[in-house]
Scaffold this motif. Structure first.
Motif, PDB file in Angstrom:
ATOM      1  N   LYS A 108       0.858  -1.189   0.000  1.00  0.00           N
ATOM      2  CA  LYS A 108       0.000   0.000   0.000  1.00  0.00           C
ATOM      3  C   LYS A 108       0.891   1.234   0.000  1.00  0.00           C
ATOM      4  O   LYS A 108       1.727   1.396   0.885  1.00  0.00           O
ATOM      5  CB  LYS A 108      -0.908   0.013   1.237  1.00  0.00           C
ATOM      6  N   LEU A 109       0.684   2.064  -1.002  1.00  0.00           N
ATOM      7  CA  LEU A 109       1.417   3.318  -1.054  1.00  0.00           C
ATOM      8  C   LEU A 109       0.592   4.409  -0.401  1.00  0.00           C
ATOM      9  O   LEU A 109      -0.635   4.382  -0.431  1.00  0.00           O
ATOM     10  CB  LEU A 109       1.739   3.691  -2.504  1.00  0.00           C
ATOM     11  N   ASP A 110       1.289   5.354   0.160  1.00  0.00           N
ATOM     12  CA  ASP A 110       0.676   6.491   0.817  1.00  0.00           C
ATOM     13  C   ASP A 110      -0.264   7.209  -0.159  1.00  0.00           C
ATOM     14  O   ASP A 110       0.151   7.539  -1.278  1.00  0.00           O
ATOM     15  CB  ASP A 110       1.793   7.427   1.286  1.00  0.00           C
ATOM     16  N   PRO A 111      -1.512   7.452   0.235  1.00  0.00           N
ATOM     17  CA  PRO A 111      -2.451   8.147  -0.657  1.00  0.00           C
ATOM     18  C   PRO A 111      -1.933   9.507  -1.130  1.00  0.00           C
ATOM     19  O   PRO A 111      -2.199   9.908  -2.265  1.00  0.00           O
ATOM     20  CB  PRO A 111      -3.714   8.302   0.186  1.00  0.00           C
ATOM     21  N   MET A 112      -1.188  10.198  -0.292  1.00  0.00           N
ATOM     22  CA  MET A 112      -0.621  11.496  -0.699  1.00  0.00           C
ATOM     23  C   MET A 112       0.376  11.309  -1.838  1.00  0.00           C
ATOM     24  O   MET A 112       0.430  12.112  -2.766  1.00  0.00           O
ATOM     25  CB  MET A 112       0.047  12.206   0.482  1.00  0.00           C
ATOM     26  N   PHE A 113       1.161  10.251  -1.760  1.00  0.00           N
ATOM     27  CA  PHE A 113       2.116   9.963  -2.835  1.00  0.00           C
ATOM     28  C   PHE A 113       1.366   9.705  -4.133  1.00  0.00           C
ATOM     29  O   PHE A 113       1.740  10.226  -5.190  1.00  0.00           O
ATOM     30  CB  PHE A 113       2.999   8.755  -2.476  1.00  0.00           C
ATOM     31  N   LEU A 114       0.320   8.899  -4.064  1.00  0.00           N
ATOM     32  CA  LEU A 114      -0.467   8.595  -5.263  1.00  0.00           C
ATOM     33  C   LEU A 114      -1.137   9.852  -5.823  1.00  0.00           C
ATOM     34  O   LEU A 114      -1.193  10.037  -7.045  1.00  0.00           O
ATOM     35  CB  LEU A 114      -1.500   7.511  -4.948  1.00  0.00           C
ATOM     36  N   PHE A 115      -1.608  10.717  -4.938  1.00  0.00           N
ATOM     37  CA  PHE A 115      -2.216  11.969  -5.379  1.00  0.00           C
ATOM     38  C   PHE A 115      -1.172  12.835  -6.085  1.00  0.00           C
ATOM     39  O   PHE A 115      -1.438  13.433  -7.131  1.00  0.00           O
ATOM     40  CB  PHE A 115      -2.828  12.712  -4.184  1.00  0.00           C
ATOM     41  N   GLU A 116       0.030  12.887  -5.532  1.00  0.00           N
ATOM     42  CA  GLU A 116       1.122  13.650  -6.159  1.00  0.00           C
ATOM     43  C   GLU A 116       1.427  13.101  -7.552  1.00  0.00           C
ATOM     44  O   GLU A 116       1.701  13.876  -8.482  1.00  0.00           O
ATOM     45  CB  GLU A 116       2.381  13.582  -5.297  1.00  0.00           C
ATOM     46  N   GLN A 117       1.369  11.783  -7.697  1.00  0.00           N
ATOM     47  CA  GLN A 117       1.631  11.181  -9.004  1.00  0.00           C
ATOM     48  C   GLN A 117       0.571  11.600 -10.024  1.00  0.00           C
ATOM     49  O   GLN A 117       0.895  11.890 -11.176  1.00  0.00           O
ATOM     50  CB  GLN A 117       1.699   9.649  -8.897  1.00  0.00           C
ATOM     51  N   MET A 118      -0.667  11.648  -9.583  1.00  0.00           N
ATOM     52  CA  MET A 118      -1.744  12.099 -10.478  1.00  0.00           C
ATOM     53  C   MET A 118      -1.515  13.552 -10.876  1.00  0.00           C
ATOM     54  O   MET A 118      -1.684  13.918 -12.050  1.00  0.00           O
ATOM     55  CB  MET A 118      -3.108  11.935  -9.804  1.00  0.00           C
ATOM     56  N   GLU A 119      -1.121  14.377  -9.919  1.00  0.00           N
ATOM     57  CA  GLU A 119      -0.861  15.785 -10.222  1.00  0.00           C
ATOM     58  C   GLU A 119       0.312  15.939 -11.189  1.00  0.00           C
ATOM     59  O   GLU A 119       0.278  16.788 -12.087  1.00  0.00           O
ATOM     60  CB  GLU A 119      -0.580  16.566  -8.934  1.00  0.00           C
ATOM     61  N   LEU A 120       1.333  15.118 -11.008  1.00  0.00           N
ATOM     62  CA  LEU A 120       2.485  15.172 -11.908  1.00  0.00           C
ATOM     63  C   LEU A 120       2.081  14.792 -13.336  1.00  0.00           C
ATOM     64  O   LEU A 120       2.534  15.410 -14.302  1.00  0.00           O
ATOM     65  CB  LEU A 120       3.607  14.262 -11.408  1.00  0.00           C
ATOM     66  N   ARG A 121       1.232  13.791 -13.460  1.00  0.00           N
ATOM     67  CA  ARG A 121       0.757  13.392 -14.799  1.00  0.00           C
ATOM     68  C   ARG A 121      -0.047  14.526 -15.445  1.00  0.00           C
ATOM     69  O   ARG A 121       0.101  14.792 -16.633  1.00  0.00           O
ATOM     70  CB  ARG A 121      -0.097  12.119 -14.729  1.00  0.00           C
ATOM     71  N   GLU A 122      -0.868  15.197 -14.640  1.00  0.00           N
ATOM     72  CA  GLU A 122      -1.635  16.337 -15.149  1.00  0.00           C
ATOM     73  C   GLU A 122      -0.694  17.465 -15.562  1.00  0.00           C
ATOM     74  O   GLU A 122      -0.882  18.086 -16.615  1.00  0.00           O
ATOM     75  CB  GLU A 122      -2.626  16.838 -14.098  1.00  0.00           C
ATOM     76  N   SER A 123       0.323  17.717 -14.757  1.00  0.00           N
ATOM     77  CA  SER A 123       1.308  18.754 -15.085  1.00  0.00           C
ATOM     78  C   SER A 123       2.038  18.415 -16.375  1.00  0.00           C
ATOM     79  O   SER A 123       2.321  19.304 -17.189  1.00  0.00           O
ATOM     80  CB  SER A 123       2.330  18.911 -13.959  1.00  0.00           C
ATOM     81  N   LEU A 124       2.324  17.149 -16.567  1.00  0.00           N
ATOM     82  CA  LEU A 124       2.995  16.714 -17.797  1.00  0.00           C
ATOM     83  C   LEU A 124       2.111  16.996 -19.013  1.00  0.00           C
ATOM     84  O   LEU A 124       2.588  17.525 -20.020  1.00  0.00           O
ATOM     85  CB  LEU A 124       3.361  15.235 -17.726  1.00  0.00           C
ATOM     86  N   GLU A 125       0.845  16.674 -18.906  1.00  0.00           N
ATOM     87  CA  GLU A 125      -0.075  16.918 -20.024  1.00  0.00           C
ATOM     88  C   GLU A 125      -0.168  18.414 -20.331  1.00  0.00           C
ATOM     89  O   GLU A 125      -0.198  18.807 -21.498  1.00  0.00           O
ATOM     90  CB  GLU A 125      -1.451  16.337 -19.723  1.00  0.00           C
TER      91      GLU A 125
END
Length: 178
Positions: A90-107
């Motif tokens: 289980k990864l920290d939900p904050m880490f997963l949220f940051e990953q989603m934000e990074l993907r959005e920033s990339l787009e």
């Protein structure tokens, strides 16, 4: 020479995460010269096949140990932890949220007026994140405790996210060059 050996032993290197990549490359080239199938063309068919098998194993060992992520996964696999498949970690939900934000920033960066600058900034940030994760893994893998092993597995999962993002950034940069 034995392809039953682990990659480190096959290449004559210590089984450690912190690896001298120049020494790895030197050993690879040295063995590549010795094992290359062209050097064994005059030998029996069996010996030629063995040469091909040794060369394939050498290439696999080199590519695995050269990559910090693959080397980390290999070291954990040697300890009975397979991180290449889906995991119950289980990864920290904050880490997963940051990953989603990074993907959005990339787009968003891909279509920005200053896309090249934004992508370069993101690439630098991901590189820094990977360096930190590599240090964390290095500290975990030297310990023999179960808790350190569990922490190492979490770190590898985070590294997988970072490496994937790094590749996506590189792909976006390449697309800009077209």
């Amino acid at each position: 020479m034995d392809i039953q050996q682990d990659y480190f032993a096959f290449l004559g290197l210590p089984a450690a995460y912190d690896l001298d990549v120049r020494e790895l490359t030197r050993r690879f080239r040295e063995l590549q010269k010795q094992l290359h199938p062209d050097r064994h063309a005059h030998l029996s068919e069996r010996e030629q096949r063995m040469s091909v098998q040794y060369t394939a194993y050498l290439n696999e060992a080199y590519s695995t140990l050269k990559s910090p992520l693959l080397r980390a996964q290999y070291l954990l696999k040697k300890r009975g932890v397979d991180t290449t498949n889906e995991s119950s970690v289980k990864l920290d939900p904050m880490f997963l949220f940051e990953q989603m934000e990074l993907r959005e920033s990339l787009e968003q960066a891909k279509v920005a007026a200053d896309a090249e600058d934004q992508l370069e900034t993101m690439a630098d940030s991901v590189e820094s994140q990977l360096a930190l994760l590599e240090k964390q893994f290095s500290a975990c893998i030297v310990s023999e405790s179960d808790s350190a092993l569990a922490e190492a597995e979490v770190v590898i999962r985070k590294m997988q996210f970072a490496v994937k993002l790094q590749k996506e950034i590189e792909q976006a940069e390449n697309e800009l060059d077209l």
